[in-house]
Scaffold this motif. Structure first.
Motif, short mmCIF file in Angstrom:
data_model
loop_
_atom_site.label_atom_id
_atom_site.label_comp_id
_atom_site.label_asym_id
_atom_site.label_seq_id
_atom_site.Cartn_x
_atom_site.Cartn_y
_atom_site.Cartn_z
N GLY A 1 -5.17 -22.84 11.59
CA GLY A 1 -5.97 -22.72 10.54
C GLY A 1 -7.62 -23.07 11.12
N HIS A 2 -7.77 -23.40 12.34
CA HIS A 2 -9.21 -23.50 12.78
C HIS A 2 -9.93 -22.39 13.23
CE1 HIS A 2 -12.30 -25.36 15.29
NE2 HIS A 2 -12.28 -26.68 14.54
N PRO A 3 -11.14 -22.19 13.17
CA PRO A 3 -11.79 -20.72 13.44
C PRO A 3 -11.72 -20.81 14.91
CG PRO A 3 -13.42 -22.54 12.34
CD PRO A 3 -11.93 -23.07 12.18
N ASP A 4 -11.90 -21.86 15.80
CA ASP A 4 -12.13 -21.88 17.04
C ASP A 4 -10.83 -21.93 17.82
OD1 ASP A 4 -14.91 -21.41 17.09
OD2 ASP A 4 -15.33 -23.32 16.36
N GLN A 5 -9.67 -22.03 17.32
CA GLN A 5 -8.62 -22.33 18.23
C GLN A 5 -8.38 -21.19 19.15
OE1 GLN A 5 -4.97 -21.76 15.35
NE2 GLN A 5 -6.15 -20.62 13.92
N ILE A 6 -7.23 -21.54 19.97
CA ILE A 6 -6.93 -20.83 21.10
C ILE A 6 -5.38 -20.27 20.43
CG2 ILE A 6 -5.92 -20.47 23.32
CD1 ILE A 6 -8.25 -22.57 24.23
N GLY A 7 -5.19 -19.01 20.93
CA GLY A 7 -3.80 -18.51 20.58
C GLY A 7 -3.67 -17.31 19.29
N VAL B 1 -6.03 -13.90 27.12
CA VAL B 1 -6.31 -14.39 28.47
C VAL B 1 -7.52 -14.77 28.92
CG1 VAL B 1 -6.00 -13.26 30.67
CG2 VAL B 1 -4.31 -12.89 29.27
N GLU B 2 -8.54 -14.00 28.30
CA GLU B 2 -9.91 -14.49 28.67
C GLU B 2 -10.39 -15.88 28.11
OE1 GLU B 2 -13.57 -14.94 29.90
OE2 GLU B 2 -12.39 -13.38 30.21
N SER B 3 -9.59 -16.32 27.06
CA SER B 3 -9.65 -17.59 26.74
C SER B 3 -9.01 -18.63 27.60
CB SER B 3 -8.97 -17.86 25.25
OG SER B 3 -9.83 -17.42 24.21
N MET B 4 -7.88 -18.31 28.16
CA MET B 4 -7.27 -19.07 29.21
C MET B 4 -8.14 -19.17 30.51
SD MET B 4 -4.82 -20.49 27.41
CE MET B 4 -4.61 -21.41 29.19
N MET B 5 -8.86 -18.03 30.73
CA MET B 5 -9.59 -18.18 31.89
C MET B 5 -10.73 -18.93 31.76
SD MET B 5 -8.05 -16.17 34.04
CE MET B 5 -6.41 -16.83 33.36
N GLN B 6 -11.53 -19.33 30.59
CA GLN B 6 -12.24 -20.30 30.23
C GLN B 6 -11.75 -21.53 30.34
OE1 GLN B 6 -13.98 -19.25 26.44
NE2 GLN B 6 -14.34 -17.17 27.01
N MET C 1 4.51 -8.55 25.67
CA MET C 1 3.35 -8.38 25.95
C MET C 1 3.00 -8.50 27.62
SD MET C 1 1.54 -6.61 23.80
CE MET C 1 2.94 -5.81 23.46
N GLY C 2 3.86 -9.55 28.25
CA GLY C 2 3.56 -9.75 29.40
C GLY C 2 2.46 -10.65 29.66
N ILE C 3 2.46 -11.70 28.76
CA ILE C 3 1.27 -12.78 28.76
C ILE C 3 1.13 -13.55 29.97
CG2 ILE C 3 0.28 -14.65 27.74
CD1 ILE C 3 -0.35 -11.98 26.23
N PRO C 4 2.42 -14.26 30.58
CA PRO C 4 2.31 -15.15 31.62
C PRO C 4 1.74 -14.19 32.94
CG PRO C 4 4.57 -15.56 30.81
CD PRO C 4 3.81 -14.37 29.81
N GLY C 5 2.30 -12.84 33.14
CA GLY C 5 1.75 -11.96 34.15
C GLY C 5 0.28 -11.72 33.94
N LEU C 6 -0.16 -11.68 32.67
CA LEU C 6 -1.62 -11.36 32.66
C LEU C 6 -2.75 -12.48 32.99
CD1 LEU C 6 -1.69 -9.29 29.36
CD2 LEU C 6 -1.97 -8.44 31.60
N VAL C 7 -1.91 -13.76 32.80
CA VAL C 7 -2.68 -15.09 32.98
C VAL C 7 -2.56 -15.13 34.62
CG1 VAL C 7 -2.39 -17.44 32.73
CG2 VAL C 7 -2.19 -15.96 30.67
N GLU C 8 -1.54 -14.81 35.04
CA GLU C 8 -1.73 -15.19 36.52
C GLU C 8 -2.64 -14.21 37.19
OE1 GLU C 8 3.22 -16.39 37.35
OE2 GLU C 8 2.50 -14.29 37.37
N PHE C 9 -2.65 -13.00 36.65
CA PHE C 9 -3.67 -11.82 37.32
C PHE C 9 -4.69 -12.28 37.14
CE2 PHE C 9 -6.07 -7.89 37.25
CZ PHE C 9 -5.61 -7.69 38.60
#
Length: 388
Positions: free
Chosen positions: A69-75, A84-89, A118-126
């Motif tokens: 419920g927060h406008p700036d949350q990650i996820g 993934v871009e949020s995680m890169m930041q 969606m393959g999220i872990p692999g996208l984060v690793e890449f």
């Protein structure tokens, strides 16, 4: 460069002028009790000092799993790529706060969307590799149970990933201490079986302390020099002690005793490596570089032991001390959890003698906040929305 004695082994006495060796207790008596600090803030802008963190252990909110419920949350980003871009930041910020010898243990899972992972872990690793990070391990965290899954045409998910990332090859890593704690000294491998801890609070599936404990054992130095920033590193020497649970080791010990081999013979074997001929000369760093006397002793030992001489190249190691830079300005290793939630990481780190800092938009723990709220999302694996 480590100097070597006549037997080809590292000469610790000569090397003391380069780096000293002392016990942890020599510094421990000068240390304050482990500190704990929680900051209300953003995983992408922590407010933590540059080069002040030894290890990041954290579990960010998984993509599209829970809305805080927060406008700036990650996820809750619209696409996996945006998540993934949020995680890169986040990784860019963690690069800033980590010491040069620091690393990250990142617990992250995948998400079903439109009936497909969606393959999220692999996208984060890449993405991390593209930003210059090293992916040192993809640890598989397995568990006996998990969230109920009503799907009828796929298996229930009973594992998550813990990605170990480092910025440089010479990051702090205490494999020997971890191996001795978790087993018989051999490398325990990259599968961790840890069941979630029971919790009736606001986080339905909390980050288990055992997972944090393992990461801290591996990646956070117990003590650091406040002057030069160098972590204290375990100094290890190989012994002539074998694992007597192995039949081959018992036979090697019998032959060594029968032929009257000395400790000097064993050290010569360990200095020369597995073989002085053939392919091994291309791979054994010690091969062909030892004195004539060392080579003679090794040859005598190998003639007496036959193929069992290899057992002594795998002899047990022992800790003879920890590196000591000599500045006399000790501090504790420091762990950061940028998605601190209930503070499990901080509790586990403090229990292991480390300082700990947590950052979160809305920390669940009651400690007072020191900074105004910034952008951030809390982690949790509870209240998941099924995508069959």
């Amino acid at each position: 460069m480590i100097q070597r004695a006549e037997d080809g082994q590292p000469d610790r006495r000569r090397n003391l002028s380069v780096v000293g060796i002392s016990g942890l207790e020599e510094w421990e008596k000068h240390l304050d009790p482990p500190k704990r600090l929680i900051i209300t803030g953003d995983a992408r802008d922590t407010g933590v000092d540059d080069n002040s963190i030894d290890l990041v252990v954290t579990s960010p909110p998984y993509w599209r799993k829970r809305d805080y419920g927060h406008p700036d949350q990650i996820g809750q980003e619209a696409t996996p790529q945006a998540y993934v871009e949020s995680m890169m930041q986040c990784l860019d910020e963690w690069r800033r706060v980590l010491r040069p010898t620091g690393s990250v243990f990142l617990n992250i899972g995948d998400t079903y969307h439109h009936r497909s992972l969606m393959g999220i872990p692999g996208l984060v690793e890449f993405g991390a590799v593209q930003r210059g990070w090293l992916i040192r391990n993809r640890i598989i965290w397995t568990k006996d149970g998990g969230m109920p899954e009503p799907a009828r045409n796929r298996l229930a998910n009973r594992h998550e990933y813990v990605i170990h990332l480092a910025l440089k090859p010479n990051y702090y890593y205490d494999l020997l201490g971890y191996s001795e704690e978790m087993g018989n000294g051999a490398n325990p491998g990259d599968v961790w079986h840890i069941n979630p801890e029971r919790n009736m609070g606001r986080h339905l599936a909390p980050f288990p302390q055992e997972l944090v404990r393992r990461a801290v054992m591996l990646g956070c130095p117990p003590q650091v020099c406040a002057t030069c920033g160098k972590p204290r590193v375990r100094v290890v020497e190989r012994t002539d002690q074998l694992d007597m649970s192995r039949p081959q080791a018992r036979r090697a010990a019998e032959l060594a005793k029968e032929h009257g081999l000395t400790a000097e013979h064993i050290r010569a074997i360990q200095a020369t490596g597995v073989s002085d001929v053939g392919k091994a000369t291309k791979f054994q760093s010690g091969t062909g570089r030892n004195s004539v006397r060392v080579q003679r002793l090794a040859a005598e030992a190998k003639a007496a032991l036959g193929g069992y001489f290899r057992e002594f190249t795998f002899a047990k190691k022992e800790t003879v001390g920890w590196t000591d830079c000599g500045h006399g300005t000790p501090i504790r290793g420091c762990v950061l959890d940028p998605f601190v939630g209930t503070g499990t990481t901080l509790t586990a780190a403090n229990n292991m003698g480390c300082d700990a800092i947590g950052v979160d938009l809305m920390p669940v723990a009651p400690e007072p906040s020191l900074h105004p709220a910034r952008k951030h999302g809390r982690r949790s694996r509870g209240d998941e929305l099924p995508d069959l």
